[in-house]
Design an enzyme around this catalytic site. Structure first.
Site, PDB file in Angstrom:
ATOM      1  N   ASP A 104      -6.014  46.513 -21.850  1.00 47.67           N
ATOM      2  CA  ASP A 104      -7.417  46.110 -21.939  1.00 47.67           C
ATOM      3  C   ASP A 104      -8.367  47.280 -22.157  1.00 47.67           C
ATOM      4  O   ASP A 104      -9.573  47.143 -22.045  1.00 47.67           O
ATOM      5  CB  ASP A 104      -7.824  45.325 -20.678  1.00 47.67           C
ATOM      6  N   LYS A 155      -7.960  52.412  -6.404  1.00 50.54           N
ATOM      7  CA  LYS A 155      -9.097  51.659  -5.856  1.00 50.54           C
ATOM      8  C   LYS A 155      -9.443  52.058  -4.418  1.00 50.54           C
ATOM      9  O   LYS A 155      -9.335  51.260  -3.483  1.00 50.54           O
ATOM     10  CB  LYS A 155      -8.819  50.159  -5.947  1.00 50.54           C
ATOM     11  N   ASP A 212     -13.014  49.385 -20.071  1.00 50.72           N
ATOM     12  CA  ASP A 212     -11.984  48.414 -19.690  1.00 50.72           C
ATOM     13  C   ASP A 212     -12.587  47.054 -20.039  1.00 50.72           C
ATOM     14  O   ASP A 212     -13.442  46.541 -19.327  1.00 50.72           O
ATOM     15  CB  ASP A 212     -11.695  48.532 -18.185  1.00 50.72           C
TER      16      ASP A 212
HETATM   17  N1  GDD Z   1       3.509  43.192 -18.311  1.00 50.63           N
HETATM   18  C1  GDD Z   1       2.688  43.223 -17.277  1.00 50.63           C
HETATM   19  N2  GDD Z   1       3.119  42.728 -16.076  1.00 50.63           N
HETATM   20  N3  GDD Z   1       1.456  43.732 -17.430  1.00 50.63           N
HETATM   21  C2  GDD Z   1       0.634  43.756 -16.371  1.00 50.63           C
HETATM   22  C3  GDD Z   1       1.001  43.255 -15.116  1.00 50.63           C
HETATM   23  C4  GDD Z   1       2.327  42.708 -14.976  1.00 50.63           C
HETATM   24  O1  GDD Z   1       2.744  42.244 -13.914  1.00 50.63           O
HETATM   25  N4  GDD Z   1      -0.034  43.418 -14.259  1.00 50.63           N
HETATM   26  C5  GDD Z   1      -1.026  43.993 -14.968  1.00 50.63           C
HETATM   27  N5  GDD Z   1      -0.623  44.198 -16.245  1.00 50.63           N
HETATM   28  C6  GDD Z   1      -1.389  44.803 -17.340  1.00 50.63           C
HETATM   29  C7  GDD Z   1      -2.739  44.123 -17.530  1.00 50.63           C
HETATM   30  O2  GDD Z   1      -2.642  43.112 -18.527  1.00 50.63           O
HETATM   31  C8  GDD Z   1      -3.602  45.278 -18.003  1.00 50.63           C
HETATM   32  O3  GDD Z   1      -3.502  45.451 -19.410  1.00 50.63           O
HETATM   33  C9  GDD Z   1      -2.979  46.507 -17.345  1.00 50.63           C
HETATM   34  O4  GDD Z   1      -1.664  46.123 -16.955  1.00 50.63           O
HETATM   35  C10 GDD Z   1      -3.767  46.985 -16.115  1.00 50.63           C
HETATM   36  O5  GDD Z   1      -3.920  45.916 -15.212  1.00 50.63           O
HETATM   37  P1  GDD Z   1      -5.362  45.471 -14.685  1.00 50.63           P
HETATM   38  O6  GDD Z   1      -5.157  44.280 -13.819  1.00 50.63           O
HETATM   39  O7  GDD Z   1      -6.335  45.389 -15.801  1.00 50.63           O
HETATM   40  O8  GDD Z   1      -5.686  46.694 -13.724  1.00 50.63           O
HETATM   41  P2  GDD Z   1      -7.090  47.307 -13.359  1.00 50.63           P
HETATM   42  O9  GDD Z   1      -8.015  47.326 -14.512  1.00 50.63           O
HETATM   43  O10 GDD Z   1      -7.563  46.649 -12.116  1.00 50.63           O
HETATM   44  O11 GDD Z   1      -6.676  48.832 -12.964  1.00 50.63           O
HETATM   45  C11 GDD Z   1      -5.884  49.602 -13.853  1.00 50.63           C
HETATM   46  O12 GDD Z   1      -6.668  50.073 -14.937  1.00 50.63           O
HETATM   47  C12 GDD Z   1      -7.723  51.001 -14.564  1.00 50.63           C
HETATM   48  C13 GDD Z   1      -8.432  51.405 -15.858  1.00 50.63           C
HETATM   49  O13 GDD Z   1      -9.005  50.308 -16.454  1.00 50.63           O
HETATM   50  C14 GDD Z   1      -5.267  50.780 -13.079  1.00 50.63           C
HETATM   51  O14 GDD Z   1      -4.324  51.387 -13.919  1.00 50.63           O
HETATM   52  C15 GDD Z   1      -6.326  51.789 -12.634  1.00 50.63           C
HETATM   53  O15 GDD Z   1      -5.704  52.914 -12.037  1.00 50.63           O
HETATM   54  C16 GDD Z   1      -7.142  52.225 -13.850  1.00 50.63           C
HETATM   55  O16 GDD Z   1      -8.201  53.123 -13.432  1.00 50.63           O
HETATM   56 MG    MG Z   2      -8.083  46.363 -16.348  1.00 54.65          MG
END
Ligand code: GDD
Ligand code: MG
Length: 320
Positions: A104, A155, A212
């Site tokens: 994303d 987080k 994001d």
């Molecule tokens: N295949 C797969 N399986 N993908 C997953 C899964 C899973 O179980 N869970 C999450 N993802 C994918 C999501 O689709 C997304 O593209 C990415 O992994 C990150 O997950 P998010 O749920 O969007 O996490 P976030 O935005 O809360 O936090 C992450 O991104 C931040 C930056 O935007 C973390 O990596 C943070 O450390 C980071 O700062």
């Molecule tokens: Mg995200």
């Protein structure tokens, strides 16, 4: 070289649009979101692995119908395995240095420069870093003078953040990282990063933009950045826009636009229809959507099946 894109999320924050299409194919400034990650990959990336667990068939169809210039491998998880489990699940494809991305993230990161930095440092991985005022909703890092990450907090509670530097969700890893991921549902951020710091996980800060794009607001912010950067384009014959008042940077592919006011920050996808007197700003209108006469749309994402009635006022909304 291979690149892995984590695209297993349900896209809950883009519902109801994501009830009928997975987030990676939602059109962002002229192409599906995931193409903003795939297209800028360095030439040597010949294979892109997408780790998915939601609407795999939809994505399969997209890649069958659209040649993106690389081999695409879609790997399904029956149950979401978490960011770390998803990586482990595709280990058999990862036998050399590889890129990995949160699906994303839309950003201006120079991947070639990052790869060069990674190769010089010889660590287990390199993480792109972005700076934000309020880091507590992200992964937060502390680094030493050499750029080596000394602490990773996923987080953290407000006030506990080690710095303003956040994990931008773009990485380069050595296959050795996979040995540090246990089987099952695993969070890369919570259960893996803190345990591999001793092996050399380096930060790579960059400038430009980073979003994001997983919510309506952040998606439209990403759209604005990309449309402003391209100066705005009209992709349909100009005669179709007779009487249309265009404001600021937009991307107009729509085939039927009656005299109306469009912009700033509007993407009218090919096949969208706009009625006379409509006023649209800061919005996405997808193919197949119909905007009624005199309707006002702002801050919204209008999905392919949506019909907005004449005179309706829609703001800050997602319609499917
Ligand atoms: N295949 C797969 N399986 N993908 C997953 C899964 C899973 O179980 N869970 C999450 N993802 C994918 C999501 O689709 C997304 O593209 C990415 O992994 C990150 O997950 P998010 O749920 O969007 O996490 P976030 O935005 O809360 O936090 C992450 O991104 C931040 C930056 O935007 C973390 O990596 C943070 O450390 C980071 O700062
Ligand atoms: Mg995200």
């Amino acid at each position: 070289m291979k690149a892995l894109i984590l695209a297993g999320g349900l896209g809950t924050r883009l519902r109801p649009l994501t009830f009928s299409m997975p987030k990676p194919v939602v059109p962002l400034a002229g192409r599906p979101m995931v193409r903003h990650i795939i297209d800028p990959l360095p030439q040597e990336v010949d294979t892109v692995i997408l780790a998915v667990s939601y609407m795999k068939d939809y994505l399969e169809r997209y890649f069958q119908e659209n040649d993106v210039g690389r081999e695409i491998v879609l790997v399904n998880e029956d149950e979401p395995l978490g960011t770390g489990g998803a990586l482990k699940n595709v280990s058999r494809w990862l036998d050399d240095t590889f890129f990995a991305f949160n699906g994303d993230v839309i950003c201006s990161l120079d991947l070639r420069a990052m790869l060069e930095a990674h190769r010089k440092r010889r660590g287990i991985g390199t993480m792109a870093l972005w700076s934000v005022d309020d880091p507590s909703a992200f992964g937060v890092v502390a680094t030493d003078g050499s750029g080596r990450i000394t602490m990773f907090q996923e987080k953290p509670a407000p006030g506990e953040e080690a710095s303003n530097s956040i994990n931008a969700g773009a990485y380069i890893f050595e296959p050795e990282l996979l040995d540090h991921i246990p089987d099952g549902v695993v969070s890369l951020e919570r259960e893996v990063f803190p345990h591999v710091l001793h092996r050399g996980l380096y930060g790579h800060a960059f400038k430009g933009y980073w979003v994001d794009a997983g919510t309506r607001e952040s998606f439209l912010r990403a759209q604005r950045i990309l449309l402003d950067a391209s100066g705005g384009r009209v992709a349909c014959p100009v005669r179709r826009l007779a009487g249309v008042h265009v404001v600021g940077s937009n991307l107009i592919e729509a085939t039927h636009v009656e005299p109306s006011t469009i912009g700033p920050n509007v993407y009218l996808e090919g096949g969208a229809r706009v009625g006379r007197g409509a006023v649209i700003s800061d919005s996405l209108v997808m193919a197949g959507a119909v905007i009624g006469r005199g309707a006002t749309i702002s801050g919204s994402m209008i999905g392919p099946g949506a019909v907005v009635e004449d005179g309706a006022v829609i703001s800050d909304t997602i319609l499917a």
